[in-house]
Every structure is written in structure tokens, then in C-alpha cells.
Design a protein around this motif. Structure first.
Motif, PDB file in Angstrom:
ATOM      1  N   GLU A  40       0.833  -1.200   0.000  1.00 26.99           N
ATOM      2  CA  GLU A  40       0.000   0.000   0.000  1.00 26.99           C
ATOM      3  C   GLU A  40       0.871   1.255   0.000  1.00 26.99           C
ATOM      4  O   GLU A  40       1.333   1.724   1.035  1.00 26.99           O
ATOM      5  N   GLU A 152      -2.163  -3.743   1.868  1.00 30.49           N
ATOM      6  CA  GLU A 152      -3.275  -3.196   1.092  1.00 30.49           C
ATOM      7  C   GLU A 152      -4.567  -3.262   1.906  1.00 30.49           C
ATOM      8  O   GLU A 152      -4.856  -4.270   2.558  1.00 30.49           O
ATOM      9  N   LYS A 154      -8.069  -3.970   1.841  1.00 34.64           N
ATOM     10  CA  LYS A 154      -8.992  -4.659   0.939  1.00 34.64           C
ATOM     11  C   LYS A 154     -10.434  -4.607   1.434  1.00 34.64           C
ATOM     12  O   LYS A 154     -11.367  -4.531   0.641  1.00 34.64           O
ATOM     13  N   ARG A 155     -10.619  -4.654   2.737  1.00 34.07           N
ATOM     14  CA  ARG A 155     -11.977  -4.700   3.273  1.00 34.07           C
ATOM     15  C   ARG A 155     -12.586  -3.302   3.320  1.00 34.07           C
ATOM     16  O   ARG A 155     -11.907  -2.317   3.595  1.00 34.07           O
ATOM     17  N   ASP A 156     -13.880  -3.224   3.071  1.00 39.06           N
ATOM     18  CA  ASP A 156     -14.575  -1.939   3.148  1.00 39.06           C
ATOM     19  C   ASP A 156     -14.440  -1.339   4.541  1.00 39.06           C
ATOM     20  O   ASP A 156     -14.341  -0.121   4.698  1.00 39.06           O
ATOM     21  N   LYS A 159     -11.182   0.559   4.867  1.00 38.50           N
ATOM     22  CA  LYS A 159     -11.214   1.837   4.164  1.00 38.50           C
ATOM     23  C   LYS A 159     -12.065   2.858   4.912  1.00 38.50           C
ATOM     24  O   LYS A 159     -11.733   4.046   4.957  1.00 38.50           O
ATOM     25  N   ASP A 188     -12.268   2.131  -4.657  1.00 38.93           N
ATOM     26  CA  ASP A 188     -11.327   1.375  -5.481  1.00 38.93           C
ATOM     27  C   ASP A 188      -9.927   1.966  -5.515  1.00 38.93           C
ATOM     28  O   ASP A 188      -9.023   1.360  -6.102  1.00 38.93           O
TER      29      ASP A 188
END
Length: 345
Positions: A40, A152, A154-156, A159, A188
Motif C-alpha cells: 500500500e 493493502e 482490501k476490506r470496506d 477503508k 477502489d
């Protein structure tokens, strides 16, 4: 040695043994060696910048030097790490360690035996097997280093937490609905999400609500997509159809619109029949508590048969909008109708 989790060659997490602290990007602090690992880039850049700011605040005379590990000149590290005549602190940033030359790897391993006082060496490794021997040496404790893991997101839920913390650090209030809208619009691309948060923070004086977000990013496909899905799931067929047609007329693509439906319906299906507190279920299913709460609210009026019908309609629509059908708009309209009827159409 203590058990820990670290990034594997492809950015995934694997069991490992490490003798150094493994911290998140926001926990970065000075150490003789700071390994910044993970795929990331946004988080890695933030960690390195934050570390530089910490060192600069502690001593404005900080000398900052950069090394390209893949284009390394032998002896460069020792030269940059050596104290100058006036003894200023040194920050040495080595990029591209995943592409490092043999000379860089060998000389850096030697350096770990006796890091120079007053120098902080930052090693940015974005993943892969190149440089593994060096990473293993650092993780074994040689050099007194720390590791900043930038995996990274990846999970909502990850984020959402990232965006929420952006506003918290800035002391800016944002409503939960507005925060969901921002995350949905830029789910995204973490770099775009971070940029959007910073723009809202710098441009908005009062509390940030959905109207503020819509005034900035209402044209984003994902925002319109989730608006269509929200209305359909709530049974508001007319509103969902009008919003969908407006989004398509504004240039939206049916593919991410179907994806928005899929994200919400699949979350609902996971939680159907589940019992427990929002926090417990969030941990179990890899969601945020607000996602669990919202999905539970959206499940009102839905039964298992209806969810099965909606999932089947999603699968058909997904195939058709990706080239399997002749009319993706018709496929999307049919999906809106079935979901708005809660699977009973």
C-alpha cells in the motif's frame, strides 16, 4: 523471538517469527533502521513523511538523503550515514528495496551490525522475494529496527476506518452518512480516497454532511450506484429507477452499478439470521459495526427466499452487463425491479 504476522511475497499475511515491533503507519517512530513493508503505497508514503516530520521537528538541521536500492553505488550507504563535521542528524531513505542490487543488500546487512549514531535508515520494500535475506536480518533484531507494515486495505471496513481517522486527525466533524458516501465513491483507489478526504477537510468550515459530499463528488459513478441500490433495497422502485436513469444519462457504467447492488445484498445475506451485537458480528464477518447496523435495518421485509431471488438476479445481471447480454440497461432495470420488490417480482 515473539510470534507475529507479516507480509508475504504477494502482500498477504503469513505466520512468521520476528524480534522487532511491527507497527501501523500512524505509529511510526525513529529507530536506527525502519523497514516500511507492504504493497500500500499511500500508507507507506505517509509513514515515511511522518517520520521525516518527527525528526525535523526534533532537530531542524536534519540532513535528508535518498538512495535508489536498485541503482546503488557501492559505499554510498556508509558515506551518507557517517556523521558530518557538525554532527547533524541524518535520515537516509532507501527506495525500491524489492529491486535492490546485490551490493546494496550485502552492504546494508553489514551496516546492521553497527548502525551509525544519529542516523535513521528507512528501507521501503513493496513486496516480493528480492531482498528477503536483508528483511530476515532486520526482523531478527539486528540493527535495532522496527517494521511499519503497510498492507493493502482490501476490506470496506478498513477503508472506512482509514477515512474516519483522516477526519478525526484533522478535528473535522463528518456525519456517518457523509463518510459512507465518500468511502463508497472512492473505494477502489486509496490515493483518491485520501485526496478526497483532504479536500473536504480543507474546503469545509462546518460539519460535513451528505449535501457537502454530493456537491463535491455527486458525479462519481459509485455514489450514484449506491444511491440506486439503497432506494431499491428499501423498496422505493420509482426513486431507484429515476436515479438509475439519471446516473446512466450522466455517463455511469452499468458494471459498477451492479457491483454496488452485489456489495449490499451479499452483506445482507451474510447477516440474515445472525444473532449478536453489532460489534461481534462485524468482527466475525470482516465488517464495520455501522455496516452491520445498516444491513440489519435494510433486512426489514426481506426473507431468505427473497434474498436468494435477489442474488440470482445479481448473477444474471452481472453476466449480462459484462458482455453476456445484448442490452445491459434492460438487465439493470430488471435487477432494480426484482430487488425493489424484495425478490418477490
Amino acid at each position: 523471538m515473539v510470534a507475529a504476522t507479516r507480509l508475504g511475497a504477494r502482500g498477504g499475511r503469513v505466520a512468521a517469527k520476528t524480534a522487532i515491533p511491527q507497527l501501523s503507519w500512524g505509529q511510526v517512530r525513529p529507530a536506527p533502521v525502519v523497514l516500511v513493508s507492504g504493497t500500500e503505497t499511500v500508507l507507506a508514503d505517509r509513514a515515511i513523511r511522518l517520520l521525516r516530520d518527527q525528526l525535523k521537528e526534533a532537530d531542524p538541521s536534519l540532513e535528508v538523503s535518498d538512495i535508489d536500492a536498485g541503482d546503488y553505488a557501492p559505499g554510498e550507504l556508509v558515506t551518507l550515514a557517517s556523521p558530518s563535521l557538525f554532527g547533524e542528524p541524518r535520515l537516509i531513505r532507501a527506495s525500491g528495496v524489492e529491486k535492490a542490487s546485490d551490493a546494496f543488500i550485502l552492504e546494508t546487512i553489514d551496516y546492521l551490525s553497527a548502525p551509525d549514531d544519529g542516523a535513521v535508515l528507512v528501507l521501503r520494500h513493496a513486496g516480493g522475494v528480492r531482498g528477503k535475506k536483508l528483511l530476515d536480518e532486520i526482523r531478527s533484531g539486528r540493527g535495532g529496527g522496527i517494521e511499519i507494515v503497510c498492507a493493502e486495505l482490501k476490506r470496506d471496513s478498513d477503508k472506512f476506518d482509514f477515512a474516519r481517522d483522516e477526519f478525526r486527525r484533522a478535528g473535522k466533524r463528518i456525519t456517518p452518512a457523509a463518510l459512507r458516501a465518500v468511502v463508497s465513491a472512492f473505494a477502489d483507489d486509496l490515493a483518491e480516497l485520501a485526496s478526497a478526504c483532504q479536500q473536504l477537510i480543507s474546503d469545509s468550515a462546518a460539519e460535513i454532511d451528505e449535501k457537502v459530499v454530493d456537491s463535491y463528488y455527486g458525479g462519481r459513478v459509485e455514489v450514484n450506484s449506491f444511491s440506486v441500490a439503497d432506494a431499491a433495497i428499501a423498496g422505493r422502485y420509482g426513486e431507484a429507477l429515476v436515479t438509475m436513469r439519471h446516473a446512466l444519462a450522466s455517463g455511469a457504467d452499468p458494471v459498477p452499478m451492479v457491483a454496488a447492488f452485489a456489495s449490499k445484498v451479499r452483506t445482507m445475506a451474510k447477516l440474515k439470521g445472525s444473532r449478536g451485537a453489532d460489534g461481534q458480528l462485524a468482527s466475525k464477518f470482516g465488517l464495520s459495526p455501522w455496516q452491520v447496523k445498516r444491513a440489519r435495518e435494510e433486512l426489514q421485509g426481506w426473507d431468505e427466499q427473497g434474498l436468494v431471488a435477489a442474488i440470482q438476479a445479481l448473477a444474471a445481471a452481472d453476466a449480462e452487463v459484462k458482455g453476456g447480454g445484448r442490452d445491459p440497461v434492460f438487465a439493470l432495470e430488471r435487477l432494480v425491479r426484482i430487488v425493489s420488490s424484495k425478490g418477490r417480482a
